[in-house]
Scaffold this motif. Sequence first.
Motif, PDB file in Angstrom:
ATOM      1  N   TRP A   7       0.828  -1.204   0.000  1.00  0.00           N
ATOM      2  CA  TRP A   7       0.000   0.000   0.000  1.00  0.00           C
ATOM      3  C   TRP A   7       0.865   1.259   0.000  1.00  0.00           C
ATOM      4  N   HIS A   8       1.969   1.201   0.704  1.00  0.00           N
ATOM      5  CA  HIS A   8       2.878   2.354   0.698  1.00  0.00           C
ATOM      6  C   HIS A   8       3.415   2.602  -0.709  1.00  0.00           C
ATOM      7  N   TRP A   9       3.813   1.523  -1.380  1.00  0.00           N
ATOM      8  CA  TRP A   9       4.365   1.655  -2.733  1.00  0.00           C
ATOM      9  C   TRP A   9       3.313   2.153  -3.722  1.00  0.00           C
ATOM     10  N   LEU A  10       2.071   1.713  -3.557  1.00  0.00           N
ATOM     11  CA  LEU A  10       0.991   2.187  -4.435  1.00  0.00           C
ATOM     12  C   LEU A  10       0.727   3.676  -4.240  1.00  0.00           C
ATOM     13  N   ILE A  11       0.784   4.125  -3.000  1.00  0.00           N
ATOM     14  CA  ILE A  11       0.583   5.546  -2.723  1.00  0.00           C
ATOM     15  C   ILE A  11       1.725   6.367  -3.318  1.00  0.00           C
ATOM     16  N   LEU A  13       3.576   5.563  -5.882  1.00  0.00           N
ATOM     17  CA  LEU A  13       3.387   5.518  -7.335  1.00  0.00           C
ATOM     18  C   LEU A  13       2.296   6.490  -7.778  1.00  0.00           C
ATOM     19  N   ALA A  14       1.204   6.542  -7.039  1.00  0.00           N
ATOM     20  CA  ALA A  14       0.111   7.459  -7.378  1.00  0.00           C
ATOM     21  C   ALA A  14       0.563   8.915  -7.272  1.00  0.00           C
ATOM     22  N   ILE A  15       1.332   9.241  -6.250  1.00  0.00           N
ATOM     23  CA  ILE A  15       1.838  10.603  -6.093  1.00  0.00           C
ATOM     24  C   ILE A  15       2.802  10.947  -7.226  1.00  0.00           C
ATOM     25  N   LEU A  17       2.794   9.717 -10.245  1.00  0.00           N
ATOM     26  CA  LEU A  17       2.003   9.917 -11.459  1.00  0.00           C
ATOM     27  C   LEU A  17       1.301  11.272 -11.445  1.00  0.00           C
ATOM     28  N   LEU A  18       0.842  11.689 -10.288  1.00  0.00           N
ATOM     29  CA  LEU A  18       0.197  12.998 -10.186  1.00  0.00           C
ATOM     30  C   LEU A  18       1.190  14.135 -10.419  1.00  0.00           C
ATOM     31  N   ARG A  22       1.359  11.252 -16.789  1.00  0.00           N
ATOM     32  CA  ARG A  22       1.514   9.925 -17.378  1.00  0.00           C
ATOM     33  C   ARG A  22       2.574   9.916 -18.478  1.00  0.00           C
TER      34      ARG A  22
END
Length: 68
Positions: A7-11, A13-15, A17-18, A22
Amino acid sequence: MGSLSIWHWLIVLAIALLLFGRGKIPELMGDVAKGIKSFKKGMSDEDEASAQTTSTSRTVEHKADETK
């Protein structure tokens, strides 16, 4: 507390990308790859130049003064 879960890595990654968007991340990786290729080419050019210099250089022998 010391390890990062998925979950930490997904967060993260999302940051990322933001922040970068992309299209920016593949462009950035392409620039990094070009830099690495340029570095390798420069190193091989330097090796070739030093090999040419070594083959054309002469050795000068120095004899010690033995009159003392």
